[in-house]
Write a protein that holds these residues in place. Structure first.
Motif, mmCIF file in Angstrom:
data_model
loop_
_atom_site.group_PDB
_atom_site.id
_atom_site.type_symbol
_atom_site.label_atom_id
_atom_site.label_comp_id
_atom_site.label_asym_id
_atom_site.label_seq_id
_atom_site.Cartn_x
_atom_site.Cartn_y
_atom_site.Cartn_z
ATOM 1 N N ALA A 34 22.741 91.984 -47.163
ATOM 2 C CA ALA A 34 23.022 93.429 -47.140
ATOM 3 C C ALA A 34 22.458 94.070 -45.868
ATOM 4 O O ALA A 34 23.119 94.904 -45.244
ATOM 5 C CB ALA A 34 22.432 94.092 -48.381
ATOM 6 N N GLN A 35 21.249 93.644 -45.476
ATOM 7 C CA GLN A 35 20.631 94.207 -44.256
ATOM 8 C C GLN A 35 21.539 94.017 -43.053
ATOM 9 O O GLN A 35 21.712 94.915 -42.234
ATOM 10 C CB GLN A 35 19.311 93.473 -43.947
ATOM 11 N N ARG A 36 22.097 92.824 -42.954
ATOM 12 C CA ARG A 36 22.880 92.497 -41.764
ATOM 13 C C ARG A 36 24.331 92.952 -41.875
ATOM 14 O O ARG A 36 24.994 93.183 -40.867
ATOM 15 C CB ARG A 36 22.800 90.984 -41.511
ATOM 16 N N ALA A 37 24.836 93.064 -43.117
ATOM 17 C CA ALA A 37 26.231 93.487 -43.289
ATOM 18 C C ALA A 37 26.375 94.995 -43.161
ATOM 19 O O ALA A 37 27.426 95.483 -42.717
ATOM 20 C CB ALA A 37 26.741 93.036 -44.663
ATOM 21 N N ALA A 38 25.317 95.746 -43.532
ATOM 22 C CA ALA A 38 25.429 97.215 -43.570
ATOM 23 C C ALA A 38 25.981 97.815 -42.268
ATOM 24 O O ALA A 38 26.875 98.656 -42.319
ATOM 25 C CB ALA A 38 24.092 97.837 -43.957
ATOM 26 N N PRO A 39 25.490 97.375 -41.088
ATOM 27 C CA PRO A 39 26.015 97.976 -39.860
ATOM 28 C C PRO A 39 27.496 97.652 -39.606
ATOM 29 O O PRO A 39 28.153 98.335 -38.831
ATOM 30 C CB PRO A 39 25.154 97.352 -38.750
ATOM 31 N N LEU A 40 27.989 96.584 -40.241
ATOM 32 C CA LEU A 40 29.389 96.176 -40.019
ATOM 33 C C LEU A 40 30.341 96.778 -41.048
ATOM 34 O O LEU A 40 31.559 96.774 -40.855
ATOM 35 C CB LEU A 40 29.521 94.642 -40.122
ATOM 36 N N LEU A 41 29.789 97.258 -42.162
ATOM 37 C CA LEU A 41 30.650 97.730 -43.253
ATOM 38 C C LEU A 41 31.202 99.120 -42.952
ATOM 39 O O LEU A 41 30.450 100.047 -42.608
ATOM 40 C CB LEU A 41 29.873 97.746 -44.571
ATOM 41 N N ARG A 42 32.511 99.251 -43.100
ATOM 42 C CA ARG A 42 33.131 100.560 -42.898
ATOM 43 C C ARG A 42 32.875 101.430 -44.129
ATOM 44 O O ARG A 42 32.651 100.916 -45.231
ATOM 45 C CB ARG A 42 34.642 100.398 -42.683
ATOM 46 N N LYS A 43 32.962 102.739 -43.944
ATOM 47 C CA LYS A 43 32.790 103.674 -45.058
ATOM 48 C C LYS A 43 33.773 103.292 -46.170
ATOM 49 O O LYS A 43 34.933 102.953 -45.868
ATOM 50 C CB LYS A 43 33.073 105.094 -44.576
ATOM 51 N N GLY A 44 33.314 103.344 -47.397
ATOM 52 C CA GLY A 44 34.171 102.931 -48.512
ATOM 53 C C GLY A 44 34.046 101.442 -48.805
ATOM 54 O O GLY A 44 34.656 100.929 -49.739
ATOM 55 N N GLY A 45 33.227 100.749 -47.997
ATOM 56 C CA GLY A 45 33.055 99.311 -48.170
ATOM 57 C C GLY A 45 32.156 98.990 -49.350
ATOM 58 O O GLY A 45 31.551 99.877 -49.956
ATOM 59 N N SER A 46 32.068 97.694 -49.679
ATOM 60 C CA SER A 46 31.193 97.342 -50.803
ATOM 61 C C SER A 46 30.682 95.915 -50.747
ATOM 62 O O SER A 46 31.250 95.055 -50.056
ATOM 63 C CB SER A 46 31.891 97.610 -52.132
ATOM 64 N N LEU A 47 29.599 95.718 -51.479
ATOM 65 C CA LEU A 47 29.025 94.389 -51.683
ATOM 66 C C LEU A 47 29.243 94.034 -53.147
ATOM 67 O O LEU A 47 29.166 94.899 -54.016
ATOM 68 C CB LEU A 47 27.519 94.393 -51.403
ATOM 69 N N LEU A 48 29.485 92.758 -53.376
ATOM 70 C CA LEU A 48 29.743 92.305 -54.738
ATOM 71 C C LEU A 48 28.986 90.998 -54.962
ATOM 72 O O LEU A 48 28.969 90.140 -54.072
ATOM 73 C CB LEU A 48 31.259 92.069 -54.891
ATOM 74 N N THR A 49 28.357 90.869 -56.139
ATOM 75 C CA THR A 49 27.680 89.609 -56.446
ATOM 76 C C THR A 49 28.068 89.147 -57.850
ATOM 77 O O THR A 49 28.746 89.864 -58.585
ATOM 78 C CB THR A 49 26.144 89.753 -56.283
ATOM 79 N N ILE A 84 28.643 103.104 -49.060
ATOM 80 C CA ILE A 84 28.818 101.683 -49.413
ATOM 81 C C ILE A 84 28.386 101.466 -50.862
ATOM 82 O O ILE A 84 27.318 101.916 -51.273
ATOM 83 C CB ILE A 84 28.009 100.772 -48.472
ATOM 84 N N ARG A 85 29.222 100.778 -51.618
ATOM 85 C CA ARG A 85 28.959 100.514 -53.035
ATOM 86 C C ARG A 85 28.456 99.078 -53.213
ATOM 87 O O ARG A 85 28.766 98.209 -52.393
ATOM 88 C CB ARG A 85 30.252 100.722 -53.841
ATOM 89 N N VAL A 86 27.701 98.867 -54.292
ATOM 90 C CA VAL A 86 27.158 97.533 -54.583
ATOM 91 C C VAL A 86 27.312 97.287 -56.077
ATOM 92 O O VAL A 86 26.822 98.090 -56.885
ATOM 93 C CB VAL A 86 25.658 97.424 -54.200
ATOM 94 N N ASN A 87 27.981 96.213 -56.453
ATOM 95 C CA ASN A 87 28.206 95.924 -57.878
ATOM 96 C C ASN A 87 28.083 94.428 -58.150
ATOM 97 O O ASN A 87 28.109 93.604 -57.224
ATOM 98 C CB ASN A 87 29.613 96.399 -58.281
ATOM 99 N N ALA A 88 27.973 94.115 -59.433
ATOM 100 C CA ALA A 88 27.932 92.712 -59.862
ATOM 101 C C ALA A 88 28.974 92.495 -60.956
ATOM 102 O O ALA A 88 29.220 93.391 -61.778
ATOM 103 C CB ALA A 88 26.553 92.369 -60.414
ATOM 104 N N ILE A 89 29.562 91.322 -60.959
ATOM 105 C CA ILE A 89 30.398 90.899 -62.084
ATOM 106 C C ILE A 89 29.549 89.939 -62.914
ATOM 107 O O ILE A 89 29.003 88.967 -62.370
ATOM 108 C CB ILE A 89 31.664 90.152 -61.613
ATOM 109 N N SER A 90 29.421 90.217 -64.202
ATOM 110 C CA SER A 90 28.758 89.267 -65.088
ATOM 111 C C SER A 90 29.853 88.413 -65.725
ATOM 112 O O SER A 90 30.572 88.858 -66.625
ATOM 113 C CB SER A 90 27.937 90.000 -66.156
ATOM 114 N N ALA A 91 29.982 87.212 -65.195
ATOM 115 C CA ALA A 91 31.085 86.332 -65.613
ATOM 116 C C ALA A 91 30.687 85.495 -66.816
ATOM 117 O O ALA A 91 29.550 85.019 -66.906
ATOM 118 C CB ALA A 91 31.467 85.409 -64.451
ATOM 119 N N GLY A 92 31.614 85.296 -67.724
ATOM 120 C CA GLY A 92 31.433 84.305 -68.777
ATOM 121 C C GLY A 92 31.431 82.921 -68.142
ATOM 122 O O GLY A 92 31.751 82.773 -66.962
#
Ligand SMILES: NC(=O)c1ccc[n+]([C@@H]2O[C@H](COP(=O)([O-])OP(=O)(O)OC[C@H]3O[C@@H](n4cnc5c(N)ncnc54)[C@H](O)[C@@H]3O)[C@@H](O)[C@H]2O)c1
Length: 260
Positions: free
Chosen positions: A132-147, A186-194
């Motif tokens: 996240a530290q390194r991706a933040a400067p590259l992420l455009r507005k409206g971008g997101s991280l997903l785990t 920038i949004r950050v979310n997780a998918i809890s997968a079965g």
């Protein structure tokens, strides 16, 4: 490609954690590609290069793959320098990475040694912060991280042990990163997968039994499929999810609502 599906047209995403064609990261990369995005791949290193070389053409001619061992700050720096020079910006990043030494997934959490604990938390949790530290400067507005996370963070799942502790920390990390990066749009979310039969999952003793049990106990009476996880991941990085951040979204055929 129909226009209904091209919800990610013009977007650039990177999926870290592709080991082979069964990886959750691979099904998500495919879904993003099918939704019109340019998709790049991050993989752990030489051990998986052959698999990646075989898979990459399926993502179209503008895809690229870069190695990155997330346990090393130098590797992370090199990876992002290369990424910045090749693409310049990103719209979304998938962190689909977890590891715990085999012995920590056998027996009891009680017996976990310090080194195994540190490795599991470093590779499975700190890596999201490092990315996240390194991706933040590259992420455009409206971008997101997903785990990707798992229900063993909330309830005891026999054998999941230190990974349950790591996933609890990962879910908290999602919330704090969502707070830190929200002002930047920038949004950050997780998918809890079965449970899904992947390389990492096969490292958990009794996993086949877990698969069977989850399918029997879920309201939908089956396990989640790879295309379904790809669809949830596409939704979460799309404009349709623009008000969703800091969340753990369950894609588990309802298993987690059951009380007995
Ligand atoms: N398969 C399931 O049942 C399931 C369910 C819920 C959540 N998850 C989560 O999904 C994610 C992906 O796992 P998967 O099931 O697709 O298995 P997988 O083995 O295909 O993917 C795990 C990935 O982690 C990568 N990785 C491990 N250590 C790394 C390091 N030091 N640097 C870079 N990459 C590293 C591996 O190379 C691999 O690509 C994990 O976070 C896992 O906990 C899996």
């Amino acid at each position: 490609m129909g226009c209904v599906q091209a919800v990610l047209a013009g977007k650039v995403g990177i999926a870290l954690g592709v080991a082979n064609h069964r990886s959750l990261a691979w099904s998500i990369a495919q879904a993003w590609h099918n939704a019109g995005a340019r998709v790049l791949i991050g993989y752990q290193g030489e051990r998986f290069k052959k698999n990646i070389d075989e898979l990459l053409p399926e993502l179209g001619p503008d895809s690229l793959a870069f190695p990155c061992d997330v346990a090393s700050d130098q590797e992370l720096d090199r990876f992002f320098t290369e990424l910045a020079s090749k693409v310049g910006y990103l719209d979304f990043l998938l962190h689909s990475i977890a590891y715990a030494p085999r012995e920590a997934l056998e027996g009891r959490l009680l017996d976990t040694g310090r080194a195994a604990f540190n490795t599991a938390l470093d590779v499975s949790v700190y890596s999201l912060i490092g990315l996240a530290q390194r991706a933040a400067p590259l992420l455009r507005k409206g971008g997101s991280l997903l785990t990707l996370t798992y229900y063993g963070s909330q309830k005891v799942v026999p054998h999941y042990n230190v990974m349950g502790v790591a996933k609890a920390a990962l879910e908290a990390t999602v919330r704090y990163l969502a707070f830190d990066l929200g002002p930047q749009g920038i949004r950050v979310n997780a998918i809890s997968a079965g449970p899904v039969n992947t390389l990492a999952a096969r490292g958990i003793p009794g996993f086949t039994e877990m698969l069977r049990y989850a399918a029997q106990r879920s309201p939908l009476q089956r396990n989640v499929s790879l295309p379904e996880l790809g669809a949830v991941a596409t939704f979460l990085v799309s404009e349709a999810a623009s008000a969703i951040t800091g969340q753990v979204v369950f894609a588990d055929c309802g298993y987690s609502i059951m009380g007995g």
